[in-house]
Structures are given as C-alpha cells and as structure tokens.
Design an enzyme around this catalytic site. Sequence first.
Site, mmCIF file in Angstrom:
data_model
loop_
_atom_site.group_PDB
_atom_site.id
_atom_site.type_symbol
_atom_site.label_atom_id
_atom_site.label_comp_id
_atom_site.label_asym_id
_atom_site.label_seq_id
_atom_site.Cartn_x
_atom_site.Cartn_y
_atom_site.Cartn_z
ATOM 1 N N LYS A 573 1.319 -1.139 -0.312
ATOM 2 C CA LYS A 573 -0.280 0.609 0.208
ATOM 3 C C LYS A 573 0.705 1.246 -0.089
ATOM 4 O O LYS A 573 2.174 0.878 -0.407
ATOM 5 C CB LYS A 573 -1.298 -0.198 1.319
ATOM 6 C CG LYS A 573 -0.201 0.078 2.403
ATOM 7 C CD LYS A 573 -0.954 -0.050 3.902
ATOM 8 C CE LYS A 573 -1.968 -1.456 4.190
ATOM 9 N NZ LYS A 573 -3.474 -0.671 4.064
ATOM 10 N N THR A 681 -8.551 -1.363 0.632
ATOM 11 C CA THR A 681 -9.506 -2.033 -0.321
ATOM 12 C C THR A 681 -8.349 -3.144 -0.267
ATOM 13 O O THR A 681 -8.994 -3.683 -0.781
ATOM 14 C CB THR A 681 -9.717 -0.925 -1.782
ATOM 15 O OG1 THR A 681 -8.794 -0.778 -2.258
ATOM 16 C CG2 THR A 681 -11.027 -0.556 -1.523
HETATM 17 N N1 N85 Z 1 -7.963 7.477 0.183
HETATM 18 C C1 N85 Z 1 -7.254 7.565 -1.247
HETATM 19 O O1 N85 Z 1 -6.551 6.955 -1.703
HETATM 20 N N2 N85 Z 1 -6.439 8.979 -1.447
HETATM 21 C C2 N85 Z 1 -6.042 9.602 -2.296
HETATM 22 O O2 N85 Z 1 -5.776 8.840 -3.555
HETATM 23 C C3 N85 Z 1 -5.468 10.711 -2.453
HETATM 24 C C4 N85 Z 1 -5.572 11.858 -1.013
HETATM 25 C C5 N85 Z 1 -5.657 12.912 -2.011
HETATM 26 C C6 N85 Z 1 -5.442 14.329 -1.260
HETATM 27 C C7 N85 Z 1 -8.173 5.826 -0.018
HETATM 28 C C8 N85 Z 1 -5.292 15.587 -2.449
HETATM 29 C C9 N85 Z 1 -4.418 15.055 -3.321
HETATM 30 C C10 N85 Z 1 -4.449 13.803 -4.153
HETATM 31 C C11 N85 Z 1 -5.503 12.969 -3.827
HETATM 32 C C12 N85 Z 1 -8.233 5.337 1.783
HETATM 33 O O3 N85 Z 1 -7.038 6.133 2.371
HETATM 34 C C13 N85 Z 1 -8.641 4.249 2.164
HETATM 35 O O4 N85 Z 1 -9.304 4.128 3.040
HETATM 36 N N3 N85 Z 1 -5.047 11.484 -3.594
HETATM 37 C C14 N85 Z 1 -9.775 4.046 0.934
HETATM 38 O O5 N85 Z 1 -10.014 2.590 0.915
HETATM 39 C C15 N85 Z 1 -9.731 4.499 -0.157
HETATM 40 O O6 N85 Z 1 -9.423 5.955 -0.576
HETATM 41 C C16 N85 Z 1 -10.801 3.715 -1.417
HETATM 42 O O7 N85 Z 1 -12.100 4.509 -0.701
#
Ligand code: N85
Length: 841
Positions: A573, A681
């Site tokens: 991850k 996931t």
């Molecule tokens: N969140 C996640 O993958 N977030 C991003 O990829 C992401 C955050 C972000 C902020 C995941 C600013 C700019 C770009 C960005 C959660 O951590 C998991 O727990 N990209 C969850 O399973 C998954 O989203 C799907 O819901």
Amino acid sequence: MSRSQDELDLPHCSPVSNEHLQDPPPQAMDADAVSEDFRHYYSYHLGRDKSCVSSHYTYAALALTLRSRLMERWKQTQLAYDQPDNKQAYYLSLEFLMGRSLGNAMLNLGLSKAVREAMTGLGLQLEEMVETEPDAGLGNGGLGRLAACFMDSCATLQLPVTGYGLRYEYGMFRQLIEDGHQLEEPDHWLRNGNPWELERPEYTQRVQFGGHTERYKDHTGRTHVRWVETSDVLAVPFDTPIPGYENGSVNTLRLWKATATDEFDLDEFNAGSYPESVAAKNAAEHITMVLYPNDSSENGKELRLRQQYLLASASLKDVLRRWRAKHNNDFSLFAEKNVFQLNDTHPTIAVAELMRLLVDRHGLDWDAAWEITRNTMAYTNHTLLPEALERWPVRLFRSLLPRLLEIIHEINARFLNEVARRWPGDAARLRRMSIIEEGDDPQVRMAYLAIVGSFSVNGVAALHSKLLVEGLFRDFYELWPHHFNNKTNGVTQRRWMAWCNRPLTELLNDTIGDGWITELSQLEQLAPYAEKAKFRKRWHQAKRENKVRLAELVAQDTGVTFDPDALFDVQVKRIHEYKRQLLNILHVIHLYARIKAGDTADWTPRCVLIGGKAAPGYLRAKLIIKLINNVAREINNDPATEGLLRVAFLPNYRVSAMEVICPGTDLSEQISTAGKEASGTGNMKFMMNGALTIGTLDGANIEIRDAVGADHFFLFGLTAEEVAAARQHYDPNTIIANEPHLTRVMDLLESGYFNPYEPGLFADIIGSIRDPHDPWMTAADFADYVRAQESAAAAYRDREHWLRMSILNTAASGFFSTDRTMADYNTDIWRLEPVQPLPRD
Ligand code: N85
C-alpha cells in the site's frame, strides 16, 4: 483574443445521416476469427511481418482485435443510454487507476479461451504480450483504484454510468530503489501509443481561466454577469471502452487532455512573436501533463486547481451539450435525469461551475439553478486526515477563477443565512460552518462546498461514516442528518479473482460453478468444503502455485529468495505513517532478535514482503523505505536467518504487481492506527484470494472480521475510541521500558545495527516512535501486535487448520464486491434503471 470554437479546425458531426454507412456484420468470437483478425491487424494495420518478433506489436495487434469487438458493443450501449427517458450518472474523479486492459477485455468479452487457443496456434506467448502493456497508472492508490473497480461493476450491472477524468501524459511515477532509497522516474505510459483510447476531437470543450467579471443588463432590465478577457484552454476527450462481463454492454471512461485554443495565436504570429505563440500552446498542455503523486496531503499548487477546474468544467459542459441537443433550454427535468458523484473533494468546483453554467450561460435564475445543482451532486469522502482536507486560498480563486469565487461567496452567504435561522445568535457555529475559513489568508473549504452543494454525503466503510458524522462533519449532520450515509467499498472479483488467480478460479468453478463471477455472495457455498480434506488439498495446491509465482516476482525484482512453504506475510500500500509500515518492520526486527537469541523453538518460517510508494516530498515515509531496505539487507545476509526469515521490499508497487501478489499471500497486514484508514480495499483483495488478515479495528477490517468471524481473523490493537482516549496520557518511553521485546528492538535500532555505515540515519524515525505526541501511537500497539503475530504463526503450523480458515475467508468475501457497492449507490443515491444495449439492426 482568440478565435471562437466554431472557427477552430476541429472535426464535427454533420446533422444529416448517411444511410449507406451501415455497420458491417457482427464479428465472430471463435479462435479462428480471432487468429485471422490478429494477422490482419498485425500485417495490414501495424505493417509488421513474421520477421519482426517484438511483443510490442503482437500485443498491439491483439489489443486491436479485441478493441474492434468492443467497438460494436460500445455503440449499441451508448445509443441505448441516450434514449431521453434514461437517467444517467457521471463519476467525476481526478484519478482512475485502471492498470492493464488486455486481460480484462478478454475476460469480459468472453474471449479468454478463444484468444489462448488462437495465440497458441500462432506460436505466440500470451503471457509475454500481457506483460508488454504498461499499467495505466492514473491514480495514487485506493481512491483511484476504487474508481476503476466501480467502472467495471457499473458496466457489468448495465448501469448507465460514465467516468470523467484527466488523461495525464505522465501517470504515477516509477519507483526505483537505489541503495535502499526511493528514486522517482517519470512514467511516460503513452510513449508507445494507447490502443484502448479513441480521440473524440468533435466533442472538444473550451475552458476559461483568469480574466475578470462584468455586469450587464438585458433588454428586460435583468442583471447578468459575463466572465471576460480570459485565457482559454481546450479540453479534448479521449474515450476508453469499459466492457461489462459477458453482457454486451460497454460503458465509457472519458479522459480530457488539455491543449491550446489555437495552434498559433494569429495576433502574436503576425506581430512576429512566433516562439511566444508556440510557448502558449505548451503552457496549456501542462495542465494535464502529470498526476500529482500525493495520496494524503494537498499541496495547494495552482496547477492542481487548474486540473480540477478543467475536469469539472469540461465534463459538465459535455453533459449539458447532450442535454441541450434534446431539450434545448428546458432544464426542468435535468436533476431527475442526471447525477454527478464527486470522488472526494477534488472535482468539487463542479458545484460552483454548474451554477455558473445554468445562471450565466443558460439564463436560469439563482433559485432554480440551485435547486438543480443540489439535487444532482453527491459527494464521497475518503479520509479523516486533516492534512488531506482540501482548502484553496481565496486569492488563488480570485485570480484564476474570479467568477467561481463570486458564486461560492453567494452560495456561502445564503447557506449561512440558513444556519443563522436554525441556530440564532450562534456566531461560533457560523464561523465553524462557513465555506470560507477566515484569517490572514482566507481559504475555501472544499469539503464544506461539497456538502452544501449536494444531496448525499457518504463515507466508505461503516466506522469511517460513523466517525464523519460524529467528528469532522458533525455540525452539518445536525443540520441535514438525512444527507449522510455509508457505502462500504468493494473490489471487482473479475480482475481480483477471475483474471488474476487462475488456479483458484478453476477450483471454484469446478466446485460451485462460475456464478460467483457476477454474484460474489455465491462464494458462501464454499464454506462446507472447508471441512473436506480432499478439497483442502486442492486449495493448498492452488495457493502454492500462486506462491511460487509470487516468489518468482520477488526473486526477479529484489534478488531475495522466498521459500513457497514459508508463511508469506505481505503489506503493500502507499507508505504512510498512519498505515504503520514501521510497526511491521519493528516486528520483523523482533523476529530477528529472537533468532539471534536462539529463541526459535516451534518457529514458523516466514517471508515478509513490503511494497509501496512514498509521496516524493514525504521525507519520513522515504526514510521508512530506507529502514525497511536496510533491515532486509542485514537479515537476509545473516546466515543465522537461513530457512527462518526473509524480508524484501518490492520496488514499484502497482496494479499489475498486486495481480501477482494477492493470490500468493497467506497473511494480509492491515495494521493502521484505528480510526485513520477510511476503508482500505487491498484488505478485500487479500481476503477474497484466501489470505488471513492481521489487523486493527479500522476501516473495513471491522466488516471483514464480522463477515468471516473473529476466530478467523488476527485482531490486535487499540480501538478508535481507545486511541482517542489514550492520547491524553500517551507515554511511549515508559511503554518501551516496560516491554522487554520492544526494549530489545529499540536497542538494536538505536545501536545503529541496521545502519553501520550511515550513523544517525534513522534518528528521525526513532524520535517519532519515542515522541509522546506520536499521532500514530506505534509503541502502544506493539506488544499486542507481537502476540497476534505469534498466534498467526502458530495457526500456520497447523496446515489443515490454516487451510480451513483460508477457505472460510474466501467464502465470506461476497459482501466486498463492488457489484454490491454499486448496487447500494444505485439504490440509495443514483436511482438508475439498468439499460440493455440496443439490438443491432
Ligand atoms: N484514499 C486515497 O486513496 N486517497 C488518495 O488517493 C488521495 C488523497 C488526496 C489528497 C483512500 C489530495 C490530492 C490527491 C489525493 C483511503 O485512504 C482508503 O482507506 N489523492 C480507502 O479505501 C480508499 O481511499 C478508497 O475509498
């Protein structure tokens, strides 16, 4: 300043149809037809012959063979969706982490057997061709991969859902490991062309930036606003077909590429500044040049806001273009027939943009436009981490999107009026809930804009959704409790079992039939087989075959040898402190210390695999990667560990690597600090493929454990509530001193054992573990983690017992299909009717 869109030299569709241009007859789906088409594309399209043996061209020819079969189905599906009575949904996301498409197209078209037969007949290695395709890495991690799984499930459920995103020229960086350090290399995934995409310049949209606003009165005396003197960019759509599973449906993923409005700006050109005019083109194309590689923090860059607005504006205009082709300026049914799902706050500027388009362009009054907007937008939150909550400086909005800022101010003023009516005199609440955070440098709170502008707000696992309404969004929940709901994530079993795990798929099909491919709950029929010794033996053989394959990948990419009979313990991850790869490596050091102390009675040989990318600016995460690599080096080179313990860091973790990793894993590490991982996931992919989970009560782990039963899950650690309570008096140094195993681990780490030539290298990490303000409380969970690891190791030594638990995990994974997740979104949020493709005439 520049020519109008009509003057742009773009292809367009004539309104008069040509009846001679009938579709050719349907294409056959047998091995002979596949083989013949393949040779046709290879020779007459790609212009290669038998003397050219590059897998690139054989891959391309096979992709074209499959694509032409997708094309017929695609058209019939889209014609059916465009019938005026159908409601449609749009998934707006800055990330779609699609991975490879070839295997998925084969599987979903029902061509797996025919293609294998055809390629064998042609003396070609299908595996090699599959490996040639670059991953479409247009996402960071869970959020982007979730969008990709959603697309697959919607097509399979025949739901009229279109994905809208950006066609980044460079996707997620390629991670190299040099001397244990992460290096980033650009991922130019489009270099050799992309056979799956279809450019559609005829649907190009113009997007405005900069400039200023003006007020004017129409002939009735009504005031309107114009946004003028803007610097415009064109958004050109590229469509990728998304096939449903053996159902004739093909949905669309539409990705926008930014280009300059004019090849050459005529004014500049005539003034003689030719290079400047070409440079302008360059600046426009920068917008979709690269994916931002942060998965958990916003960096406030102007270019990122440009990306967000380009996606929102072009996508909304595309939907309105189709609407107006049928309904002209009648928007009375628009909200009944269209719904936009916002994948986190990243595309949330769509709320203000839809208002702008309806009011400024199509002449609706504010209230009518607001009614439509609020009933068309739905928002999904993916994180509780404060550093990931998007806020944009008001000053940036003022210079880049001045009209949108005015609209946000108006939305906020009206919203705060409503709050003031509900809670008269509560100034603190008004300040808390305002979309604009006041201060020296006022900020737009995008999550609040998303909540105020939508009819549904959901979290992605039960605990996450509960914490959202109790914490982050509490004030909004008190105002509109019915807007909040949970939609637990899932994964698509087509990619994450049927495609990536052939040995287990064959066993499942032999045992319970293949209905699980579209109805994952059917896996519960497996449960009774856990008691059958013969079945367990076959299960073990399938797992072992997958472990051999994983061991080959590890050997190839790291040089470390994994014994397929050892316990394969895997954590893959993004690298982040809250995900606690550090806790994992502390446990590895503990195992090593035991080996060095001769404490190896009843030992379970173990191979630990860790993989993941760190955001390039996240220095501590990069140092954690270095620590893992240093620990791996010392352990693997120490003869005392032979046959007992191996550790490897897998470079460049990505979708196609997970397709090999999850089938070969025994123990899935889901060890985040409780309350921090929204869902996860990867945990679901591992469970589905028969891994057991060692995990905290966080995110979807809780639902996984409920589904499989507490006896078949290795639970440890503080709960989210306990974490919150323990913060007040957290004292890691006392914990370390009172816990002999942890004392020994810290002694090794602090002695410089793992960094003999790099003194002090890990001081920052050591300090973070010993810090009473450590937000992730790594030391607090160490002892219980070690205990849970010991019970996992003991369980693995009883092979029959382990196999029973493995089977029961797969059997209980039915709930974690995105088919279920999408059905839930549809029942509670979208309310779409499934649509069959039109029959061919
Ligand atoms: N969140 C996640 O993958 N977030 C991003 O990829 C992401 C955050 C972000 C902020 C995941 C600013 C700019 C770009 C960005 C959660 O951590 C998991 O727990 N990209 C969850 O399973 C998954 O989203 C799907 O819901």
